[in-house]
Design an enzyme around this catalytic site. Structure first.
Site, PDB file in Angstrom:
ATOM      1  N   PRO A 110       0.793  -1.245   0.000  1.00  0.00           N
ATOM      2  CA  PRO A 110       0.000   0.000   0.000  1.00  0.00           C
ATOM      3  C   PRO A 110       0.820   1.286   0.000  1.00  0.00           C
ATOM      4  O   PRO A 110       0.252   2.357  -0.087  1.00  0.00           O
ATOM      5  CB  PRO A 110      -0.812  -0.118   1.290  1.00  0.00           C
ATOM      6  CG  PRO A 110       0.081  -0.879   2.215  1.00  0.00           C
ATOM      7  CD  PRO A 110       0.805  -1.893   1.341  1.00  0.00           C
ATOM      8  N   GLY A 112       4.124   1.773   2.067  1.00  0.00           N
ATOM      9  CA  GLY A 112       5.078   2.029   3.144  1.00  0.00           C
ATOM     10  C   GLY A 112       6.498   2.225   2.645  1.00  0.00           C
ATOM     11  O   GLY A 112       7.152   3.233   2.938  1.00  0.00           O
ATOM     12  N   LYS A 113       6.983   1.273   1.879  1.00  0.00           N
ATOM     13  CA  LYS A 113       8.352   1.390   1.373  1.00  0.00           C
ATOM     14  C   LYS A 113       8.437   2.437   0.268  1.00  0.00           C
ATOM     15  O   LYS A 113       9.452   3.135   0.148  1.00  0.00           O
ATOM     16  CB  LYS A 113       8.836   0.024   0.880  1.00  0.00           C
ATOM     17  CG  LYS A 113       8.913  -1.031   1.982  1.00  0.00           C
ATOM     18  CD  LYS A 113       9.392  -2.358   1.446  1.00  0.00           C
ATOM     19  CE  LYS A 113       9.301  -3.447   2.501  1.00  0.00           C
ATOM     20  NZ  LYS A 113       7.889  -3.752   2.864  1.00  0.00           N
ATOM     21  N   GLU A 131       2.076  -1.358  -8.871  1.00  0.00           N
ATOM     22  CA  GLU A 131       1.216  -2.388  -8.266  1.00  0.00           C
ATOM     23  C   GLU A 131       0.385  -3.003  -9.376  1.00  0.00           C
ATOM     24  O   GLU A 131      -0.303  -2.293 -10.115  1.00  0.00           O
ATOM     25  CB  GLU A 131       0.318  -1.786  -7.186  1.00  0.00           C
ATOM     26  CG  GLU A 131      -0.704  -2.737  -6.610  1.00  0.00           C
ATOM     27  CD  GLU A 131      -0.087  -4.023  -6.065  1.00  0.00           C
ATOM     28  OE1 GLU A 131      -0.615  -5.105  -6.403  1.00  0.00           O
ATOM     29  OE2 GLU A 131       0.906  -3.938  -5.313  1.00  0.00           O
ATOM     30  N   CYS A 228       8.434 -11.033   3.755  1.00  0.00           N
ATOM     31  CA  CYS A 228       8.024 -11.054   5.161  1.00  0.00           C
ATOM     32  C   CYS A 228       7.746 -12.509   5.562  1.00  0.00           C
ATOM     33  O   CYS A 228       6.714 -12.817   6.157  1.00  0.00           O
ATOM     34  CB  CYS A 228       6.817 -10.157   5.407  1.00  0.00           C
ATOM     35  SG  CYS A 228       5.352 -10.580   4.436  1.00  0.00           S
TER      36      CYS A 228
END
Length: 452
Positions: A110, A112-113, A131, A228
Site C-alpha cells: 500500500p 510504506g516502502k 502495483e 516477510c
C-alpha cells in the site's frame, strides 16, 4: 479466535533455528510493537518515541493510538509502518546513493516502502511505485499523494513490462508477494492460508518477478530483495538463484551486531533476517544484490503514447504562484488537468509516464477556469505548497474530524469567501470552499474517514 501455527511450519522452524524455535513461537502469540515513520518534508520535529535503529525517521510508540482519528495522519505528517520493513532504508543507503536516483518499487502497495524511497530520492530523483492489482494501485496512489513529496509515479503494470525500459533504474526493490510467515503474529488469516504448496508457488512467482526486475536494473545498480517470511525456499534459496542464474553479487551491506539482526550467506551474497524474538518488529528477510557489468549510457524509453503537453506561458504563471519554489518546477497538461514536476527528473518522468500505464505522477495541481486554478487535493498535500496562494482556515480537532468525514461543518475561525485551505496544527488537510454562510467540503471521497 486463536489460530494454531501450522504443524509443517513448526517443523521447518525447529529444523532451521532449533535453539530459538520456542522463543519465536511464544512471540508469535504476543502483541506486535507499534511504529511510525515521520515525514521530514512536512515536519522538522521527529515523532515522539524510541528511534528505530536502522531508519532515521522511524519511531516506536509505547502503545497503539487511534491513527484513523488523528488529523496529522491524514495530513501525511507520518506513515504507520512496521519497523522491520524500514530496514530497506539501511540497505539502500549503505549500497548506493539514493538521492537523485531512479528507483523502482515493483510491488509497492500500500505504500510504506514507496513513501520511504520517495523521501530518500528527494526532488532530483524519481520513484516509480508499481502495483499489478488495480484496486491496490489506487490505494497506493492515495498514500503517495498524502505523503506529498511529488517525485513519485504510480503505475499499474505487469512486472514484465519494465524490461522494455532497458537497464534504466539505479535501484530496484522487490518486496515479493510471499507466504507471509512473518505476519503470523499480526494476522491469524495468514496462519490459516499457509501451506508448503503455497511456499513453493510463491518462490516460483518471486523468481519470475525478479527476472523482470533484473532486466530493468542498470549494471552496477542494486536490487533490494525482501520478503516477510521465514522459510529458506523464498529467502536464501532465491538469493542463491539470483547469484547463480542472473549473476548477482553482494552489494556490501553490513549491520552492527547490537541491532540483533542475523546475517547469513547465500551464493556469496549477505542476507539479513529480522526475527521478532530478537528485535522489536515482525519477521523480515532482505538482501542487497548488485548487478555486475559496465554501466552504459541509459536509454530513454520510446513512448507508446503522447501524454504530457507543456503548460502555456499564462498557465505556468498562474501555477507558479501556488508553489514555494517555482524555479525548481516544470508544469504540464494531461487532459483537462495540470501537473507539477521537479525540473531535474522531468524528462525521465515524461518518458516513463508515456511508456507505462500511469495512474498518478508528480503533483496534480488542478484545473484552470477563466485563467484561475481550481486546486486539486494533491496540491494541498504537496510539501512545497505556497501558503500565500489561498486563505487558510485553522480547525480544531473536532472540526478536523468533521471535515475528514466529509460532513457539514462551520469552522469557528473566520474563513475567507472562496477557496480555503483547511489546516490542523499548521498541517494542510485539504480544500473547502466558502460560499456565503455555507462550506463546500472538498475532501476526497476515496480518503474520507468512514467510522464515527
Amino acid at each position: 479466535m486463536t489460530v494454531s501455527l501450522p504443524e509443517a511450519f513448526i517443523r521447518n522452524i525447529r529444523r532451521d533455528i532449533p535453539g530459538d524455535a520456542d522463543a519465536l513461537f511464544s512471540v508469535l502469540d504476543g502483541t506486535p510493537p507499534v511504529s511510525v515513520r515521520w515525514n521530514p518534508y512536512k515536519t522538522q520535529s521527529p515523532a515522539e518515541g524510541i528511534p528505530v535503529a536502522w531508519c532515521r525517521y522511524g519511531r516506536y510508540l509505547p502503545e497503539r493510538p487511534s491513527f484513523t482519528t488523528d488529523p496529522l495522519f491524514h495530513a501525511g505528517a507520518y506513515y504507520v509502518q512496521e519497523a522491520s520493513s524500514m530496514f530497506v532504508e539501511h540497505l539502500l543507503r549503505s549500497t548506493t546513493e539514493p538521492e537523485g536516483a531512479r528507483i523502482l518499487d515493483l510491488c509497492a502497495a500500500p505504500g510504506g516502502k514507496a513513501t520511504l524511497y520517495s523521501t530518500l530520492a528527494g526532488g532530483d530523483g524519481i520513484v516509480i511505485a508499481n502495483e499489478v492489482i488495480r484496486s491496490r494501485a489506487l490505494i497506493l496512489a492515495d498514500n503517495i499523494r498524502k505523503w506529498g513529496i511529488g517525485n513519485t509515479m504510480v503505475t499499474n503494470n505487469d512486472p514484465a513490462h519494465f524490461a522494455g525500459l532497458g537497464e534504466w533504474f539505479d535501484a530496484v526493490a522487490v518486496d515479493a508477494p510471499c507466504s507471509g510467515e512473518g505476519m503470523f503474529r499480526k494476522s491469524p488469516e495468514a496462519r490459516g492460508e499457509w501451506s508448503e504448496a503455497n511456499v513453493r508457488l510463491c518462490a516460483a512467482r518471486q523468481r519470475r518477478i525478479v527476472s523482470d526486475a533484473w532486466a530493468a536494473l542498470r549494471p552496477g545498480g542494486v536490487l533490494i530483495y525482501s520478503t516477510c517470511t521465514f522459510n529458506r525456499t523464498e529467502d536464501e534459496e532465491n538469493v542463491r538463484w539470483i547469484a547463480e542464474e542472473l549473476g548477482g553479487e553482494d552489494a556490501g551491506a553490513m549491520v552492527p551486531p547490537d541491532w540483533g539482526i542475523e546475517e547469513r550467506e547465500a551464493g556469496g551474497v549477505r542476507c539479513f533476517r529480522l526475527w521478532p524474538h530478537r528485535i522489536a518488529g515482525e519477521g523480515f528477510f532482505a538482501a542487497a544484490i548488485r548487478k555486475g557489468g559496465q554501466r552504459g549510457r541509459p536509454l530513454r524509453p520510446k513512448p507508446r503514447k503522447t501524454l504530457l503537453a507543456e503548460a502555456s506561458r499564462s498557465e505556468t504563471a498562474e501555477l507558479s504562484r501556488w508553489v514555494g519554489q517555482p524555479d525548481l518546477m516544470r508544469f504540464a497538461r494531461i487532459g483537462d488537468s495540470l501537473y507539477g514536476y521537479y525540473a531535474t527528473p522531468f524528462a525521465d518522468i515524461r518518458s516513463a509516464a508515456e511508456y507505462l500505464n500511469t495512474l498518478h505522477s508528480g503533483i496534480c495541481m488542478g484545473q484552470m477556469f477563466g485563467g484561475r486554478l481550481k486546486p486539486d487535493h494533491s496540491l494541498a498535500m504537496f510539501h512545497d505548497l505556497a501558503r500565500s496562494a489561498a486563505a487558510e482556515t485553522p480547525l480544531s480537532s473536532d472540526e478536523a474530524l468533521h471535515y475528514l468525514r466529509r460532513e457539514d461543518f462551520a469552522p469557528q475561525a473566520e474563513a475567507a469567501e472562496g477557496m480555503n485551505l483547511m489546516t490542523f496544527e499548521g498541517y494542510a488537510l485539504g480544500w473547502a470552499k466558502r460560499i456565503g454562510n455555507r462550506f463546500n467540503n472538498l475532501y476526497p471521497k476515496s480518503q474520507m474517514i468512514l467510522n464515527k
